[in-house]
Design an enzyme around this catalytic site. Structure first.
Site, mmCIF file in Angstrom:
data_model
loop_
_atom_site.group_PDB
_atom_site.id
_atom_site.type_symbol
_atom_site.label_atom_id
_atom_site.label_comp_id
_atom_site.label_asym_id
_atom_site.label_seq_id
_atom_site.Cartn_x
_atom_site.Cartn_y
_atom_site.Cartn_z
ATOM 1 N N SER A 294 0.760 -1.295 0.025
ATOM 2 C CA SER A 294 -0.121 -0.010 -0.008
ATOM 3 C C SER A 294 0.906 1.460 -0.068
ATOM 4 O O SER A 294 0.617 2.157 -0.729
ATOM 5 C CB SER A 294 -1.078 -0.051 0.977
ATOM 6 O OG SER A 294 -0.156 -0.200 2.337
ATOM 7 N N GLY B 80 8.178 -0.381 0.334
ATOM 8 C CA GLY B 80 7.754 -0.392 1.810
ATOM 9 C C GLY B 80 8.184 -1.318 2.486
ATOM 10 O O GLY B 80 9.154 -2.090 2.000
ATOM 11 N N ALA B 81 8.073 -1.494 3.746
ATOM 12 C CA ALA B 81 8.443 -2.765 4.691
ATOM 13 C C ALA B 81 7.725 -3.202 6.029
ATOM 14 O O ALA B 81 6.488 -2.220 6.046
ATOM 15 C CB ALA B 81 9.961 -2.382 5.377
ATOM 16 N N ASP B 82 7.715 -4.322 6.428
ATOM 17 C CA ASP B 82 6.794 -4.968 7.563
ATOM 18 C C ASP B 82 7.438 -4.277 8.975
ATOM 19 O O ASP B 82 6.696 -4.148 9.945
ATOM 20 C CB ASP B 82 6.546 -6.081 7.428
ATOM 21 C CG ASP B 82 5.746 -6.513 6.126
ATOM 22 O OD1 ASP B 82 4.671 -5.930 5.776
ATOM 23 O OD2 ASP B 82 6.298 -6.994 5.247
ATOM 24 N N LYS C 46 10.272 -8.073 5.040
ATOM 25 C CA LYS C 46 9.414 -7.778 4.005
ATOM 26 C C LYS C 46 8.824 -8.880 3.412
ATOM 27 O O LYS C 46 9.015 -9.963 4.136
ATOM 28 C CB LYS C 46 10.181 -7.204 2.986
ATOM 29 C CG LYS C 46 10.698 -5.889 3.082
ATOM 30 C CD LYS C 46 11.097 -4.982 1.924
ATOM 31 C CE LYS C 46 10.651 -5.278 0.649
ATOM 32 N NZ LYS C 46 9.129 -4.796 0.954
ATOM 33 N N GLY D 200 5.068 -9.171 3.485
ATOM 34 C CA GLY D 200 3.620 -9.115 4.015
ATOM 35 C C GLY D 200 2.758 -9.229 2.783
ATOM 36 O O GLY D 200 1.384 -9.611 3.169
ATOM 37 N N GLU E 240 11.233 -8.597 -4.938
ATOM 38 C CA GLU E 240 11.818 -7.161 -4.135
ATOM 39 C C GLU E 240 13.176 -7.266 -3.781
ATOM 40 O O GLU E 240 13.835 -6.620 -3.837
ATOM 41 C CB GLU E 240 10.838 -6.934 -2.707
ATOM 42 C CG GLU E 240 9.384 -6.533 -3.124
ATOM 43 C CD GLU E 240 8.456 -6.406 -1.875
ATOM 44 O OE1 GLU E 240 7.493 -5.783 -2.116
ATOM 45 O OE2 GLU E 240 8.600 -7.291 -1.014
HETATM 46 C C1 5RP Z 1 5.217 -6.676 -0.123
HETATM 47 C C2 5RP Z 1 5.980 -5.944 1.233
HETATM 48 C C3 5RP Z 1 5.473 -4.554 1.524
HETATM 49 O O1 5RP Z 1 6.555 -3.641 1.165
HETATM 50 C C4 5RP Z 1 5.215 -4.666 2.856
HETATM 51 O O2 5RP Z 1 4.168 -5.757 3.069
HETATM 52 C C5 5RP Z 1 4.605 -3.151 3.377
HETATM 53 O O3 5RP Z 1 3.510 -3.319 2.898
HETATM 54 P P1 5RP Z 1 2.381 -1.915 3.390
HETATM 55 O O4 5RP Z 1 3.037 -0.802 2.745
HETATM 56 O O5 5RP Z 1 1.012 -2.410 2.635
HETATM 57 O O6 5RP Z 1 2.125 -1.938 4.830
HETATM 58 O O7 5RP Z 1 7.195 -6.547 1.595
HETATM 59 O O8 5RP Z 1 5.841 -7.664 -0.094
#
Ligand code: 5RP
Length: 260
Positions: free
Chosen positions: A35, A90-92, A102, A104, A111
């Site tokens: 997102s 992005g990252a988790d 990462k 999620g 990536e």
């Molecule tokens: C996808 C990822 C995303 O970058 C991570 O899940 C963060 O997502 P979001 O910006 O929706 O919080 O690693 O594989």
């Protein structure tokens, strides 16, 4: 059409908008997935249009590729692009060393390949994803469908000897059916709670036959852009050791939120 924005949306958008200021004309760019990355792709397309930038983009998922093309960005394969100038993703979770979890969104394989092919990786995030020790977010591990239960058993045996707090593993689902990555593989989510030695775990996981890639990103991220819901943005640069704070202005009706 715009929808009411949550504080998290606003924070992610502030980080996304700030991150595209690092983009220069002629760059080859890696586009992340999720997102926050989707907001960045929107901001990037707006910037490219308004500044007349020529950019070549490599997407980290079919979702991002579709969005980027719809926004009018030029998308090529990584093999066509070769080495990239910059990836924004992005990252988790992230920690003080800029180590990440990462995956999620189930796209960590592409990536990681794209980040490793880039001169620089910028992570865009809200402040909630900062942790002292990685592991509260379940660690995604992409595995081949063939013999996946055997692979899971080998991961369980490995975890018993690793410095982690939990050892629960679940196969990711998409409703009633198993989630499949862009490569057609499964994702196992490892509920570890706390990862004592991320490098040792990452190396050991990737040695198990059947494991394609894990979601630990170590030594790949150079810069973290942390957005806040009031528009404040903190940019941390690992190599320079600097932290900059500024304000990013946007209207709730801004194009960045259209239909996202
Ligand atoms: C996808 C990822 C995303 O970058 C991570 O899940 C963060 O997502 P979001 O910006 O929706 O919080 O690693 O594989």
């Amino acid at each position: 059409m715009t929808k009411a924005l949550s504080p998290s949306d606003r924070a992610k958008a502030a980080a996304a908008k700030r991150s595209v200021a690092f983009v220069e004309d002629g760059m080859k760019l890696g586009l992340g997935t999720g997102s926050t990355a989707a907001l960045m792709v929107r901001a990037l397309a707006d910037l490219a249009r308004s500044e007349g930038l020529t950019l070549t983009c490599v997407a980290t998922s079919s979702r991002t590729a579709d969005q980027a093309r719809q926004e009018g960005l030029k998308v090529v394969t990584l093999d066509e692009a070769g080495r990239l100038d910059l990836t924004i993703d992005g990252a988790d979770e992230f920690d003080a060393d800029f180590s990440l979890i990462k995956g999620g969104g189930g796209a960590h394989l592409q990536e990681k390949i794209v980040a490793a092919a880039s001169e620089r990786m910028i992570v865009i995030t809200d402040a909630s994803k900062e942790v002292k020790t990685l592991g509260a977010f379940p660690l995604p591990v992409e595995v081949i469908g063939f013999g996946w239960t055997t692979t899971q058993t080998q991961i369980e045996e490995l975890l018993a000897g690793m410095d982690v707090m939990g050892t629960g593993i679940s196969r990711r689902m998409a409703g009633e059916t198993p989630f499949r990555t862009d490569e057609g593989n499964f994702i196992l989510d490892l509920a570890l709670g706390r990862i004592g030695n991320a490098r040792a775990l990452s190396q050991a996981l990737n040695q198990i036959p059947g494991v394609v890639e894990n979601g630990l990103f170590l030594g790949l991220c150079d810069t973290i852009v942390i957005g806040h819901s009031d528009g404040r943005v903190e940019t941390r640069d690992l190599n320079a050791g600097t932290v900059h704070e500024e304000n990013v202005l946007f209207e709730e009706s801004s194009n960045i939120f259209r239909e996202l």
